[in-house]
Design a protein around this motif. Structure first.
Motif, PDB file in Angstrom:
ATOM      1  N   ARG A 166     -22.828 -45.106  42.861  1.00 30.68           N
ATOM      2  CA  ARG A 166     -21.866 -45.893  43.640  1.00 30.68           C
ATOM      3  C   ARG A 166     -22.361 -46.093  45.069  1.00 30.68           C
ATOM      4  O   ARG A 166     -22.162 -47.163  45.667  1.00 30.68           O
ATOM      5  N   LEU A 167     -23.021 -45.082  45.623  1.00 33.26           N
ATOM      6  CA  LEU A 167     -23.565 -45.217  46.975  1.00 33.26           C
ATOM      7  C   LEU A 167     -24.696 -46.241  46.994  1.00 33.26           C
ATOM      8  O   LEU A 167     -24.814 -47.024  47.948  1.00 33.26           O
ATOM      9  N   LEU A 168     -25.511 -46.271  45.963  1.00 32.39           N
ATOM     10  CA  LEU A 168     -26.587 -47.266  45.874  1.00 32.39           C
ATOM     11  C   LEU A 168     -26.008 -48.669  45.854  1.00 32.39           C
ATOM     12  O   LEU A 168     -26.489 -49.567  46.569  1.00 32.39           O
ATOM     13  N   GLU A 169     -24.982 -48.888  45.040  1.00 34.75           N
ATOM     14  CA  GLU A 169     -24.367 -50.215  44.983  1.00 34.75           C
ATOM     15  C   GLU A 169     -23.808 -50.599  46.349  1.00 34.75           C
ATOM     16  O   GLU A 169     -23.943 -51.749  46.793  1.00 34.75           O
ATOM     17  N   LYS A 170     -23.218 -49.639  47.040  1.00 33.63           N
ATOM     18  CA  LYS A 170     -22.666 -49.909  48.362  1.00 33.63           C
ATOM     19  C   LYS A 170     -23.772 -50.280  49.344  1.00 33.63           C
ATOM     20  O   LYS A 170     -23.633 -51.231  50.124  1.00 33.63           O
ATOM     21  N   ARG A 171     -24.897 -49.567  49.311  1.00 38.90           N
ATOM     22  CA  ARG A 171     -25.983 -49.840  50.254  1.00 38.90           C
ATOM     23  C   ARG A 171     -26.629 -51.201  49.971  1.00 38.90           C
ATOM     24  O   ARG A 171     -26.977 -51.927  50.905  1.00 38.90           O
ATOM     25  N   LEU A 172     -26.797 -51.557  48.705  1.00 37.58           N
ATOM     26  CA  LEU A 172     -27.378 -52.858  48.381  1.00 37.58           C
ATOM     27  C   LEU A 172     -26.416 -53.992  48.732  1.00 37.58           C
ATOM     28  O   LEU A 172     -26.840 -55.079  49.124  1.00 37.58           O
ATOM     29  N   SER A 173     -25.127 -53.743  48.575  1.00 41.21           N
ATOM     30  CA  SER A 173     -24.138 -54.772  48.891  1.00 41.21           C
ATOM     31  C   SER A 173     -23.909 -54.897  50.391  1.00 41.21           C
ATOM     32  O   SER A 173     -23.506 -55.963  50.867  1.00 41.21           O
ATOM     33  N   SER A 174     -24.171 -53.815  51.134  1.00 41.79           N
ATOM     34  CA  SER A 174     -23.895 -53.800  52.578  1.00 41.79           C
ATOM     35  C   SER A 174     -25.086 -53.243  53.349  1.00 41.79           C
ATOM     36  O   SER A 174     -25.013 -52.155  53.923  1.00 41.79           O
ATOM     37  N   PRO A 175     -26.215 -53.946  53.387  1.00 44.55           N
ATOM     38  CA  PRO A 175     -27.385 -53.442  54.119  1.00 44.55           C
ATOM     39  C   PRO A 175     -27.046 -53.241  55.600  1.00 44.55           C
ATOM     40  O   PRO A 175     -26.366 -54.063  56.213  1.00 44.55           O
ATOM     41  N   SER A 176     -27.527 -52.155  56.159  1.00 46.67           N
ATOM     42  CA  SER A 176     -27.144 -51.769  57.514  1.00 46.67           C
ATOM     43  C   SER A 176     -27.893 -52.570  58.573  1.00 46.67           C
ATOM     44  O   SER A 176     -29.007 -53.051  58.344  1.00 46.67           O
ATOM     45  N   MET A 177     -27.272 -52.668  59.751  1.00 47.90           N
ATOM     46  CA  MET A 177     -27.899 -53.275  60.923  1.00 47.90           C
ATOM     47  C   MET A 177     -28.200 -52.225  61.995  1.00 47.90           C
ATOM     48  O   MET A 177     -28.608 -52.561  63.108  1.00 47.90           O
ATOM     49  N   ASP A 178     -28.017 -50.949  61.670  1.00 50.59           N
ATOM     50  CA  ASP A 178     -28.233 -49.863  62.624  1.00 50.59           C
ATOM     51  C   ASP A 178     -29.679 -49.383  62.519  1.00 50.59           C
ATOM     52  O   ASP A 178     -30.054 -48.717  61.551  1.00 50.59           O
ATOM     53  N   LEU A 179     -30.496 -49.728  63.522  1.00 50.80           N
ATOM     54  CA  LEU A 179     -31.925 -49.432  63.467  1.00 50.80           C
ATOM     55  C   LEU A 179     -32.196 -47.928  63.408  1.00 50.80           C
ATOM     56  O   LEU A 179     -33.040 -47.467  62.620  1.00 50.80           O
ATOM     57  N   SER A 230     -17.291 -51.920  61.797  1.00 46.50           N
ATOM     58  CA  SER A 230     -17.455 -53.025  62.744  1.00 46.50           C
ATOM     59  C   SER A 230     -17.978 -54.254  62.007  1.00 46.50           C
ATOM     60  O   SER A 230     -18.746 -54.138  61.038  1.00 46.50           O
ATOM     61  N   ALA A 231     -17.586 -55.424  62.482  1.00 48.62           N
ATOM     62  CA  ALA A 231     -17.938 -56.674  61.808  1.00 48.62           C
ATOM     63  C   ALA A 231     -19.444 -56.901  61.785  1.00 48.62           C
ATOM     64  O   ALA A 231     -19.978 -57.476  60.853  1.00 48.62           O
ATOM     65  N   GLY A 232     -20.170 -56.453  62.826  1.00 48.82           N
ATOM     66  CA  GLY A 232     -21.612 -56.689  62.883  1.00 48.82           C
ATOM     67  C   GLY A 232     -22.437 -55.524  62.405  1.00 48.82           C
ATOM     68  O   GLY A 232     -23.643 -55.475  62.653  1.00 48.82           O
ATOM     69  N   GLY A 233     -21.823 -54.579  61.710  1.00 48.72           N
ATOM     70  CA  GLY A 233     -22.543 -53.380  61.301  1.00 48.72           C
ATOM     71  C   GLY A 233     -23.414 -53.546  60.074  1.00 48.72           C
ATOM     72  O   GLY A 233     -24.262 -52.694  59.795  1.00 48.72           O
ATOM     73  N   THR A 234     -23.181 -54.613  59.313  1.00 51.66           N
ATOM     74  CA  THR A 234     -23.957 -54.819  58.084  1.00 51.66           C
ATOM     75  C   THR A 234     -24.499 -56.240  58.027  1.00 51.66           C
ATOM     76  O   THR A 234     -23.994 -57.149  58.695  1.00 51.66           O
TER      77      THR A 234
END
Length: 871
Positions: free
Chosen positions: A299-312, A256-260
């Protein structure tokens, strides 16, 4: 041969054709010229074509991958043309027949799979953008791991999403290619045009059904026409470049567009999230916080830093996982010890599916699944959600592990054609063929002993010559016995000589055939067994992917926990509100650098905004070099780390979720596009003001400094008011325009803050402490002096500054009047060193290494020497 080369080349005009000839890849004509220049190899001329010499160059087949990588990085695509038959097979078609050749693969930036061409700790995404009327969609895939994603994305949102994903190649509709070239240049993405038909949504839906082996896509979600078009273009391009050998793509995940958290390219660059300003990984946030021990975890770390979540709820669960491993040191250490032995199963699995794998990839799957089973034995049952889910994905591979354990040796070779990777005892036919290949003489000796016993003739020998091959020979005196029953039923007469009689047997003939073919039989049997093992692995590919995801999740949680323990980081409290309350915050990268240099410790600072419906802005003043930019960046990084699922470098942190992160820090020009430093600053500022919402966090440093004083002040003033009145976001606004501090009296959401300094005998000491209040000056002259400007320049600047300040207090004079009142500038040479008697300060110099002094100690020493009038 040249006719064949030109025919194949005509099918791939945009790629360099690597034409296989024996042990070399050869290039001809313009391809040779381009390749020789790009690879820095010799260019030769062979033969004639249309009366002119043919340029030619070549590279060894076994070392081609390194050359592929060099060419890909320089913007080339490579068509790999292999021999499809042996020269012997070609001769069967005619004496002068050319060996059949064909392109078996197109090598492009987004379709690499080999370990030697990839960074194991980064994804290598291939992306596609499809726009259909008012719809837009971005799809991306990593064919080296199988990850497959899609999301709706307007053209406005495309740039930040590409900055987040950092794909190596972007597929676009050919008619729109020109619209994407500038974007690709900015982000370092290769733009590849495809025909509009590749993005057709109906055809794309059929491609996806065929790929996923389903009759409907309903089980995977409802996709728009644009999303189907983007995913279908990816599948068609992969099919084209891999020549029909599709990788194991996982089920497409719809994001979803607002997920990160949205972070644009300029902010990622300014905050040095995954790459430092220098361009490398060292010095980035990613390099500083990376404690993972597996490629999948990295690779998962890079993904999480590049796409911080908005899911509380999801972030709460990830922080629970880190907390659990922080509190269980022994478990964490055991977990990390086992994970260190986990190979990169994702990429091994992809190579196997593309038929580019080898025995080591089989061993990687075996070893990885074995470590996953070991983990299930040591992990407790009471772990929190994220860890429990990851652990549940690990077991269930006993049968496959046993198969691979029994079939493979401990350390197999890289290539299947090298043979020797199947363990002894696994296959009876293979063991027999190996015995014949390696111990042919001893087998013949054993057969000879057996025949001597049967016939009772000790002089019987098994011999070999080029005419008869293997044969049994007895002296002529035993001829009657050998030619009579019952021996004649077993021994078949072949030849009689003056002194001997020669025979053969069915068993000896079969053994001869086996011995002669043993070497090739061994390889054929091993290839057959290799195919069986790869099929067994591919049959369980979905379950293996689940396990690799579980291992990566465990690795990342353990890495974050290790980081939190050793760096004294705190668990953040995240809310759905607009709080921003950080106590004792630190910049993780700067703190690590200071520790490495053995310098003074990092000075922690608080950043506390009141939770409200309106804007919350700190107007930060203070001198250059005092740490304003560091303070701005550290608070942005703390918010990013918290929403990446990590603990944060602070004593405590309570943060309302940040929807967007914006940074306008640093100064640089863009000469290639005709943009000055000030223009770049204004473009980035405009992006912030036009996009930031009330959940955004914005850091702005020295807005307006690239133009005249009053112009710059006006722009900074208006920008601050717009952030307050329109964007209503949380922001840190650093400035040297002290006039702006007056806005704190009129704008309710603006507070003044400053960085503390200490003056002593005309010099300034930076304390790096941020507190409420406003600075009344910038200490620019003192900083210039510390930087080493000639003393006469510093003194002249001080005089001019005093005159300007006096003029401002008295109502102001004209520029000409100010110049007339100033004494003339005297560029006196620096004074010669003065010989002085020994003093404690001078005696200390002989024992001091300059690099060992802290800034404060160095200033103290300078002051002591100043009193002695020493230059």
């Amino acid at each position: 041969m040249m006719a064949q080369f030109l025919e194949i080349k005509s099918e791939y005009p945009d790629a360099l054709l690597f034409y296989r000839m024996g042990d070399f890849y050869e290039m001809f004509f313009d391809d040779a010229v381009s390749a020789a220049e790009a690879l820095d190899i010799a260019l030769t001329k062979r033969g004639k074509h249309a009366g002119e010499d043919i340029p030619m160059c070549g590279v060894p087949h076994h070392a081609a991958e390194g050359y592929f990588l060099t060419l890909i990085r320089k913007g080339f695509r490579v068509a790999v043309c292999e021999q499809l038959e042996s020269p012997a097979e070609a001769k069967k078609r005619g004496y002068k027949a050319v060996v059949k050749r064909g392109v078996v693969r197109l090598v492009t930036p987004g379709t690499l799979t080999e370990d030697s061409l990839l960074n194991a700790r980064q994804h290598n995404y291939l992306a596609a953008y499809c726009g259909i009327r008012d719809q837009g969609a971005l799809a991306w895939v990593d064919i080296s791991t199988g990850a497959f994603h899609v999301m709706e994305a307007s053209r406005l949102r495309l740039s930040p999403e590409l900055a987040r994903l950092a794909p190596k190649e972007l597929l676009v509709i050919s008619e729109d290619e020109g619209d994407f070239l500038e974007l690709g240049s900015d982000l370092g993405v290769a733009i590849t045009p495809l025909a509009r038909s590749a993005f057709d949504s109906s055809a794309s839906e059929n491609r996806l059904k065929s790929l996923l082996n389903v009759s409907t896509l309903d089980a995977f979600g409802t996709f728009s026409r644009a999303e189907l078009g983007a995913m279908g273009a990816l599948v068609e391009y992969i099919d084209l470049t891999q020549k029909g050998k599709l990788p194991l793509l996982q089920t497409p995940v719809r994001e979803s567009a607002g997920g990160t958290m949205q972070i644009d390219a300029a902010t990622r660059r300014n905050l040095e999230i995954t790459h430092a300003m220098s361009g490398g990984r060292a010095g980035s946030l990613l390099a500083t916080v990376d404690r993972t021990v597996t490629a999948g975890g990295a690779r998962l770390l890079e993904k999480r830093l590049s796409s911080p979540s908005m899911d509380l709820n999801l972030l709460q669960a990830r922080h629970d996982a880190v907390s659990y491993l922080v509190e269980n040191l022994s478990l964490r250490e055991n977990l990390r010890d086992i994970l260190r032995a986990v190979p990169d199963m994702d990429r091994g699995l992809s190579r196997i599916a593309l038929e580019r794998g080898g025995p080591r990839d089989l061993a990687a799957i075996r070893n990885g699944l074995t470590q996953a089973e070991n983990l299930t034995q040591c992990l407790p049952q009471d772990m929190p959600g994220v860890l429990a889910e990851a652990t549940n994905a690990l077991p269930g591979h006993d049968e496959l592990i046993d198969l691979l354990d029994n079939a493979l040796i401990a350390e197999p070779p890289l290539l299947a054609r090298d043979g020797g990777f199947i363990a002894p005892g696994y296959d009876q036919d293979l063991d027999e063929a190996r015995t014949l290949r390696d111990e042919g003489r001893s087998v013949i000796a054993g057969l000879q002993a057996q025949y001597s016993e049967i016939t009772g003739i000790n002089a019987l020998k098994v011999k070999h010559n080029n005419v008869l091959g293997y044969f049994i020979e007895t002296p002529a005196t035993h001829a009657d016995k050998m030619l009579s029953a019952p021996l004649s039923e077993t021994f078949i007469h072949r030849q009689t000589t003056a002194n001997a009689v020669r025979f053969t047997t069915v068993a000896l003939s079969e053994l001869e055939t086996k011995i002669l073919n043993a070497g090739s039989n061994v390889l054929e049997i091993e290839k057959r067994l290799y195919s069986t093992l790869t099929s067994a692995i591919l049959d369980r590919s979905d379950a293996i992917y689940q396990t690799t995801r579980g291992l990566a999740e465990l690795d990342l949680a353990a890495g974050f926990a290790d980081l939190a323990c050793f760096e004294n980081w705190a668990r953040p409290t995240l809310t759905a509100g607009r709080e921003f309350d950080i106590t004792g915050g630190r910049h993780p990268v700067v703190e690590a650098a200071l520790r490495q240099q053995g310098d003074t410790p990092f000075i922690a600072n608080n950043c506390q905004f009141e939770a409200s419906d309106g804007a919350a802005i700190w107007l930060l003043t203070g001198p250059n070099m005092s740490g304003k930019s560091t303070f701005l960046r550290q608070n942005a990084l703390i918010a990013l780390l918290a929403q990446a699922g990590s603990f944060v470098p602070a004593t405590s942190a309570k943060l309302g979720l940040v929807s967007q992160l914006f940074s306008r820090v640093g100064a640089s020009d863009d000469l290639a596009r005709g943009r000055s430093t000030f223009m770049v600053e204004m473009v980035e500022t405009a992006a912030i003001l036009n996009q930031a919402d009330d959940r955004a966090f914005v850091i702005l440093d020295e807005i307006g400094r690239g133009t005249a004083t009053w112009d710059g002040l006006s722009i900074a003033w208006a920008t601050l008011e717009y952030l307050h009145e329109t964007n209503k976001c949380r922001a840190l606004f650093a400035t040297h325009y002290h006039e702006l501090t007056q806005l704190a009296d009129t704008l309710q959401g603006v507070d003044n803050a400053t960085v503390a300094v200490k003056e002593w005998e005309g010099d300034v000491i930076f304390l790096h402490e941020v507190h409420k209040g406003a600075a009344d000056r910038s200490y620019g002259v003192q900083v210039a002096r510390l930087a080493g400007l000639p003393s006469s320049v510093v003194e002249r600047a001080r005089v001019v500054l005093e005159q300007l300040e006096k003029s401002d207090r008295e109502g102001g004079n004209t520029p000409k009047a100010l110049i007339d009142d100033l004494p003339l500038f005297s560029a006196a040479p620096p004074p010669a060193p003065v010989a002085v008697k020994a003093s404690p300060a001078l005696e200390r110099l002989s024992d001091i290494e300059p690099d060992s002094l802290s800034p404060r100690e160095a200033l103290d020493l300078i002051y002591e020497l100043k009193k002695l009038n020493v230059s």
